[in-house]
Motif scaffolding. Structure first.
Motif, short mmCIF file in Angstrom:
data_model
loop_
_atom_site.label_atom_id
_atom_site.label_comp_id
_atom_site.label_asym_id
_atom_site.label_seq_id
_atom_site.Cartn_x
_atom_site.Cartn_y
_atom_site.Cartn_z
N THR A 19 36.46 31.04 45.04
CA THR A 19 37.46 30.50 45.98
C THR A 19 37.76 31.58 47.01
N PRO A 20 37.01 31.59 48.13
CA PRO A 20 37.21 32.65 49.12
C PRO A 20 38.61 32.60 49.71
N GLU A 21 39.22 33.80 49.89
CA GLU A 21 40.54 33.90 50.53
C GLU A 21 40.41 33.55 52.01
N PRO A 22 41.39 32.88 52.60
CA PRO A 22 41.34 32.65 54.05
C PRO A 22 41.25 33.99 54.81
N GLU A 23 40.54 33.99 55.91
CA GLU A 23 40.35 35.24 56.66
C GLU A 23 40.59 34.95 58.15
#
Ligand code: ADP
Length: 721
Positions: A159-163
């Motif tokens: 679950t990639p962190e928002p960037e």
């Protein structure tokens, strides 16, 4: 063989043949019938199969048409979905489990400004490569490969962190990527440029507002300083003027100057405090302090006002509650001053009672303290009870026009109490009175270096003569709790009938109708009673001057401080202790550069048994410190040549180890932070200008060493000045 036989045999044979024939015919018949039946069943089956085939054929046709219809629908839905995705402003793309792009909308691709290679089929790694090569994203100080590694790492998370990334054109894009269960990734790219710009604007606006607020606070601090310094002269001189020989008219002018000056200072302080709290600049300074003493000092200060209106000021401090706590004494005093000031202001007849109760704490715990200030005044209508805690709010303008005030006192008190995690409330009945309550939880401070007063457990008898019922009850409870057997009465006449030899001590009120306390004392002595008599007086100065003072053993300020009461009782009940003879005069040094203020200072101390010397700047203060060896130093902070802080530091460095002369700061600065700064320089106490006679005298008395005479004869309770 005979013919007959032959014939017979033939007949038999024929008969047998005929039977066989018949049998065969029957069998043939049966077989035929079976065949017929079978044929019929077969033809039925064929018929049915044909019908089924027809049905299946129909079904097939229908399924085919349904399928093509569904297909059309799917196509329409897909077209609409893509149409929607294509038209939204934000970027939208899908990637498969191998991170290859399946599709992307226009907004997502637009970032690549027509780069043809970025199209379905391209891998995420290649996209990152293009981004850095073409300078599409502002990667700041990062090396391109470092940035790509970072982005790839992130992409591969479950679950990639928002960037948030910044594009070459200054736009901010927030990447939100979501991985599905089988590895597909939906990638959203939201353009948040407007939000970021808005946030930046807000931050800038906030910064500007804070700067303006700081400027306002600094302005207020300077203004307060500028106003206080001359006000010291105005109020102080008016005060001194009133002590001189004046005509009635002149006295009125002088007192008007003094009261107007003081009223102005109260307003300045309120406005200053309120703006400090608003600007969140107010910091609480906690220190050990004595709550009971603080309340009694306040009562002493307000006594004159109450007396002028004929009001009784009563204190009921729970005997079993500790008196020393850790809190901000200055602010607690400010709250109580406001509440007590209000009760006196809004009460015409009756009394004001300050009651302190609490839950005595278990070891190492904080005590829950309740202070209630009850009056018999005009009261507050129920619908105004919340309103009065608001800023600049008073009950109603018409009614209040005759009372002075800014309407800030309760708002400040409430804010201060909330800062202390406490609570404030009011119960009131119009026409009957109000009761303001505060509750605080404060850690208990270690007792002062003075042994706790203990009464000899002799179980003596005390007679209380007090017309005021509430006051009588309080005193009775206090004495009973100290182990005395108490008899009470409300007048001198009753007291004379109750006085018997077994009474060990009499406590009587000074101000009684018909026969006052001192007259009672005289009458008791005339009747031959020798027991010690303690006079409780609201005006001790007045009592001290009365010739009948000789008949009483002690005069206590009323309401009596618990400690003073206990000390007096333990002194008078057992054999009295003799005080050591003090030899020398107390030495006081005051450093002050302003000539008028030096004059005010010396005039305020006229009549004290002290040796007073002045220094005109810090350097001189240090010199006089060495030659004069003062017992206490009053130090102005802003002075030429060497300021008060510097002078204090020099004195502290030169002091003998173990010797510590109390140094009291005198300053016009009233802003938060100054105080801490001043105390950090080695000063012990802090007085704000305009100086009050009482405060100066209190400091001098507190600093009196054992080998010096008391600066004020007999009563150490200074009258409000
Ligand atoms: P100020 O006293 O300067 O007007 P406060 O904030 O201290 O301001 O009080 C606000 C108002 O609350 C007062 O003006 C008065 O109307 C009402 N009030 C406060 N204390 C009392 C009291 N003890 N009895 C009656 N009214 C009171």
């Amino acid at each position: 063989m005979s013919l007959a036989n032959k014939l017979a045999e033939e007949r038999r044979a024929r008969l047998a043949a005929e039977r066989l024939l018949e049998q065969k015919q029957a069998e043939l018949h049966a077989a035929n019938r079976k065949l017929g039946k079978h044929a019929r069943a077969l033809s039925h089956e064929i018929h049915e199969t044909r019908a089924e085939v027809q049905t299946v054929r129909d079904e097939n046709l229908r399924v085919k048409s349904d399928l093509s219809e569904a297909h059309q629908k799917v196509e329409i839905a897909e077209r609409r979905l893509w149409h929607s995705i294509a038209t939204i402003q934000d970027g939208f793309a899908f990637f498969d489990a191998d991170s290859r792009m399946i599709a992307a909308n226009h907004a997502w691709l637009a970032v690549f400004d027509g780069l043809e290679a970025v199209q379905p089929g391209i891998s995420y790694v290649e996209i990152l490569q293009f981004i850095t090569e073409e300078g599409i994203v502002n990667i700041g100080a990062h090396a391109p490969h470092v940035w790509r590694e970072h982005m790839l790492d992130r992409w591969q998370q479950a679950t990639p962190e928002p960037e948030v990334i910044r594009l070459w054109n200054g736009h901010y894009i927030k990447l939100i990527d979501q991985r599905g269960p089988d590895g597909d990734v939906v990638s959203l790219a939201l353009n948040i440029t407007d939000t970021i710009r808005y946030e930046t604007e807000l931050k800038e606006a906030r910064r500007r507002a804070e700067t303006a607020n700081r400027a306002k606070s600094t302005f207020l601090a300077n203004m307060s300083h500028e106003i206080r310094t001359p006000m010291n002269g105005v109020v102080g001189m008016a005060d001194l003027l009133m002590d001189s020989d004046l005509t009635e008219e002149q006295r009125l002018y002088a007192s008007t100057i003094k009261h107007s000056g003081e009223a102005l200072l109260v307003i300045i302080n309120d406005v200053l405090d309120y703006s400090k709290i608003e600007a969140e600049k107010l910091v609480l300074h906690t220190a050990p302090f004595d709550l009971e003493r603080c309340i009694h000092e306040l009562v002493t200060l307000m006594q004159a006002n109450a007396r002028d209106k004929g009001l009784d000021l009563l204190v009921d401090y729970d005997l079993f509650l500790p008196t020393r706590f850790i809190g901000d004494p200055g602010r607690i005093r400010q709250i109580l001053t406001n509440l007590l000031g209000n009760t006196i202001k809004f009460t015409e007849t009756g009394h004001v009672l300050i009651r302190v109760t609490g839950v005595p704490p278990a070891a190492d715990e904080a005590a829950m303290i309740n202070v209630s200030i009850e009056d018999t005044g005009i009261g507050i209508p129920p619908d105004k009870v919340d309103h009065i805690f608001g800023e600049f709010n008073q009950v109603d303008d018409d009614r209040n026009r005759k009372f002075e005030g800014t309407g800030l006192g309760l708002a400040i008190s409430q804010k201060l109490i909330r800062m202390m995690q406490g609570d404030i409330w009011v119960d009131s009945t119009p026409g009957e009175g109000s009761s303001f309550g505060i509750s605080l939880t404060l850690p208990v401070a270690a007792p002062e270096d003075v042994a706790d007063p203990v009464l000899p457990k002799s179980g003596g008898h005390a007679l209380i003569v007090e017309p005021q019922a509430a006051s009588r009850d309080i005193l009775e409870r206090q004495l009973a709790a100290l182990g005395l057997t108490v008899v009470t009465c409300a007048s001198a006449a009753e007291a004379l009938t109750l006085a018997r030899p077994e009474i060990d001590i009499v406590l009587c009120d000074h101000n009684m109708a018909q026969m006052d306390g001192l007259e009672l004392a005289e009458a008791l002595r005339e009747a031959g009673h020798t027991m010690p008599i303690v006079l409780l007086s609201q005006n001790t100065g007045y009592a001290e001057q009365d010739p009948a003072r000789a008949h009483v053993q002690a005069v206590l300020q009323k309401p009596a401080h618990r400690r003073a009461l206990i000390d007096t009782l333990s002194e008078l009940l057992p054999s009295a202790q003799t005080m050591p003879q003090a030899a020398r005069t107390m030495r006081v040094l005051a450093a002050e550069d302003n000539k008028t203020n030096r004059l005010v200072f010396s005039k305020m101390l006229t009549g004290l048994d002290i040796d007073l010397q002045f220094a005109e700047n810090g350097r001189e203060a240090v010199e006089v410190f060495h030659s004069f060896r003062p017992d206490v130093i009053f130090m102005d902070i802003s002075m030429p040549e060497m300021d008060g802080k510097e002078a204090t530091r020099t004195i502290r460095a030169a002091e003998d180890p173990g010797a510590h002369v109390p140094i009291v700061a005198m300053t016009a600065h009233a802003m938060q932070g100054d105080e801490a700064d001043i105390l950090a320089a080695g000063l012990d106490h802090y007085l704000t200008k305009p100086l009050r006679k009482t405060d100066i005298i209190t400091q001098i008395i507190a600093a009196c060493p054992p080998d010096a005479r008391a600066p004020q004869p007999e009563t150490t309770t200074a009258q409000a000045g």
